[in-house]
Design an enzyme around this catalytic site. Structure first.
Site, short mmCIF file in Angstrom:
data_model
loop_
_atom_site.label_atom_id
_atom_site.label_comp_id
_atom_site.label_asym_id
_atom_site.label_seq_id
_atom_site.Cartn_x
_atom_site.Cartn_y
_atom_site.Cartn_z
CE LYS A 81 10.24 23.57 31.07
NZ LYS A 81 10.83 24.40 30.02
N GLY A 183 23.73 19.64 16.54
CA GLY A 183 22.26 19.67 16.53
C GLY A 183 21.76 20.73 15.56
CB VAL A 184 21.40 21.16 12.12
CG1 VAL A 184 22.81 21.69 12.26
CG2 VAL A 184 21.41 19.72 11.59
N GLY A 185 18.44 21.12 14.44
CA GLY A 185 16.98 21.11 14.42
C GLY A 185 16.46 22.53 14.27
P1 NAD Z 1 14.92 20.10 17.87
O1 NAD Z 1 14.38 18.84 18.37
O2 NAD Z 1 14.23 20.82 16.76
O3 NAD Z 1 16.44 19.90 17.40
C1 NAD Z 1 17.38 19.18 18.12
C2 NAD Z 1 18.30 18.52 17.12
O4 NAD Z 1 19.38 17.91 17.83
C3 NAD Z 1 17.62 17.43 16.30
O5 NAD Z 1 17.89 17.63 14.92
C4 NAD Z 1 18.25 16.14 16.82
O6 NAD Z 1 18.35 15.14 15.84
C5 NAD Z 1 19.62 16.64 17.25
N1 NAD Z 1 20.31 15.81 18.24
C6 NAD Z 1 19.80 15.11 19.28
N2 NAD Z 1 20.78 14.48 19.94
C7 NAD Z 1 21.94 14.80 19.33
C8 NAD Z 1 23.30 14.48 19.55
N3 NAD Z 1 23.68 13.66 20.54
N4 NAD Z 1 24.24 15.00 18.73
C9 NAD Z 1 23.88 15.81 17.70
N5 NAD Z 1 22.60 16.14 17.45
C10 NAD Z 1 21.65 15.66 18.24
O7 NAD Z 1 15.06 21.04 19.16
P2 NAD Z 1 15.25 22.61 19.20
O8 NAD Z 1 13.95 23.26 19.41
O9 NAD Z 1 16.13 23.03 18.07
O10 NAD Z 1 16.07 22.76 20.56
C11 NAD Z 1 17.46 22.50 20.63
C12 NAD Z 1 17.98 22.88 22.01
O11 NAD Z 1 17.70 24.26 22.25
C13 NAD Z 1 17.34 22.11 23.16
O12 NAD Z 1 18.31 21.95 24.18
C14 NAD Z 1 16.26 23.05 23.65
O13 NAD Z 1 15.94 22.80 25.00
C15 NAD Z 1 16.95 24.37 23.46
N6 NAD Z 1 16.03 25.51 23.34
C16 NAD Z 1 15.10 25.55 22.35
C17 NAD Z 1 14.27 26.65 22.25
C18 NAD Z 1 13.25 26.76 21.15
O14 NAD Z 1 12.66 27.85 21.01
N7 NAD Z 1 13.04 25.74 20.34
C19 NAD Z 1 14.36 27.70 23.18
C20 NAD Z 1 15.33 27.63 24.18
C21 NAD Z 1 16.17 26.53 24.25
#
Ligand code: NAD
Length: 349
Positions: A81, A183-185
């Site tokens: 990392k 979290g609905v990202g």
């Molecule tokens: P993202 O930024 O697209 O979405 C995260 C969402 O969480 C956002 O909509 C944000 O507004 C919301 N959020 C932040 N703080 C919050 C809170 N306190 N309560 C509720 N919602 C909150 O990120 P992502 O790519 O969807 O990743 C989400 C998680 O999954 C992270 O922990 C990331 O490390 C993990 N992850 C992602 C991937 C990937 O391929 N994107 C792979 C493995 C792990």
């Protein structure tokens, strides 16, 4: 003076490289936890850290996590990392990214990078002009995996949630199963869409109010409060936002038989794995259920990015989780500990 070997998160890491570029002022750390299975692979985080110790700790923890994740995903990749120490305003420039690319290149393939928090696909394209050891680059051909790993992660989490519902509740269908999503990202939003198609009942929480209410309208879901989502009576709590959300206090208030979501490092401490287990809540170890993205990125790097092959491998996530839960039941060890033990066996530690 304490050195790397004395830090609490040092776990036999093979190397930790500290870089500085005089011209751009860029400081970066690249931690290699294990290259036993292949080059250390894991994303680059661009973050403002309060102090250097926090940045080193992050690099140590995240690189170990990648060793475990890649091993459990069956990839011929080790764990590494990178963290870039951003200034308070998180200013980034093309020259900084170019300098960072040269730093990666100097490791001659022992570390392979991709995007992580604070880094975009465009940033990775800039880095790839300096080094070949980059993955997660955009693709034009839709039959190839690559680019944004989010949809692949969401698919793996969806399959993992379904496996948990089958294992714990004995239900083959998600029809009317109540899932509370934090979290609905990219990941949580993708998961919500897939579950909605199956007729699941969804409660959604996100700090981005407009985004969550738009998605809830689209899917016929309910918006719930940020504090409420972890205490809701539901069938599944799915964390897809922050890490370290499962601690002594939050676990005591969980009102679900299953916790399964994509957020990295959900357990605040290893003891919290035991706490969840003691409450008889089925927990999906995060680095197993969320490995869809690294499967896509990893295969892209290894030159086998046919999307069907990526999906075939993602479809193995449920079986891997079920094996962990069965072993957890027979050994009476928390699922997180069982997963760590399996991963350590694979990387020879
Ligand atoms: P993202 O930024 O697209 O979405 C995260 C969402 O969480 C956002 O909509 C944000 O507004 C919301 N959020 C932040 N703080 C919050 C809170 N306190 N309560 C509720 N919602 C909150 O990120 P992502 O790519 O969807 O990743 C989400 C998680 O999954 C992270 O922990 C990331 O490390 C993990 N992850 C992602 C991937 C990937 O391929 N994107 C792979 C493995 C792990």
């Amino acid at each position: 003076m304490s050195v790397m070997w004395d830090l609490p998160d040092f776990d036999g890491h093979e190397a930790v490289h500290f870089f500085h570029d005089v011209e751009t002022g860029l400081s970066a750390i690249i931690a290699l936890h294990s290259t036993h299975l292949g080059p250390g692979a894991g994303g680059t985080r661009f973050w403002h850290y309060e102090n250097r110790e926090t940045a080193i700790t992050d690099a140590l923890r995240l690189s170990r996590g990648m060793s475990f994740k890649n091993a459990m995903a069956g990839l011929p990749l080790g764990g590494g990392k990178a963290v870039i120490l951003a200034d308070r305003n998180r200013q980034k420039s093309p020259d900084m990214l170019a300098a960072f690319g040269r730093m990666i290149d100097s490791l001659a393939g022992r570390y392979v990078t991709a995007e992580d928090v604070g880094i975009s696909t465009e940033d990775m394209v800039a880095v790839s002009k300096q080094t070949q050891y980059v993955s997660g680059l955009p693709v034009s051909d839709q039959s190839e995996a690559g680019g944004d790993p989010g949809p692949f992660t969401a698919m793996g989490v969806y399959l993992g949630v379904k496996a948990a519902v089958k294992h714990k509740l004995g239900r083959d269908s998600m029809e009317d199963v109540h899932v509370a999503i934090q979290g609905v990202g990219s990941v949580g939003g993708g998961l919500a869409r897939l579950l909605a198609k199956d007729g699941a009942r969804l409660s959604l929480a996100d700090i981005d109010k407009d985004h969550v209410s738009g998605l809830a309208d689209e899917l016929g879901a309910k918006v719930v409060g940020l504090d409420e989502v972890m205490r809701l009576e539901a069938d599944v709590f799915s964390p897809n936002a922050l890490g370290a959300i499962l601690d002594k206090v939050s676990i005591a208030h969980l009102n679900v038989p299953i916790v399964a979501g994509g957020a990295n490092n959900q357990l605040a401490t290893p003891e919290d794995g035991q706490r969840i287990f003691d409450r008889n809540i089925l927990f999906a170890p995060d680095y197993v259920i969320n490995s869809g993205g690294i499967i896509s990125v990893g295969l892209e790097y290894l030159g086998d990015s046919d999307v069907e092959e990526v999906n075939r491998r993602i479809e193995k996530i449920p079986a891997r989780l079920t094996e962990i839960w069965e072993e957890s039941a027979s050994t009476k060890l928390p699922s997180a500990e069982v997963a760590d033990n399996m991963a350590r066996m694979l990387i020879g530690r």
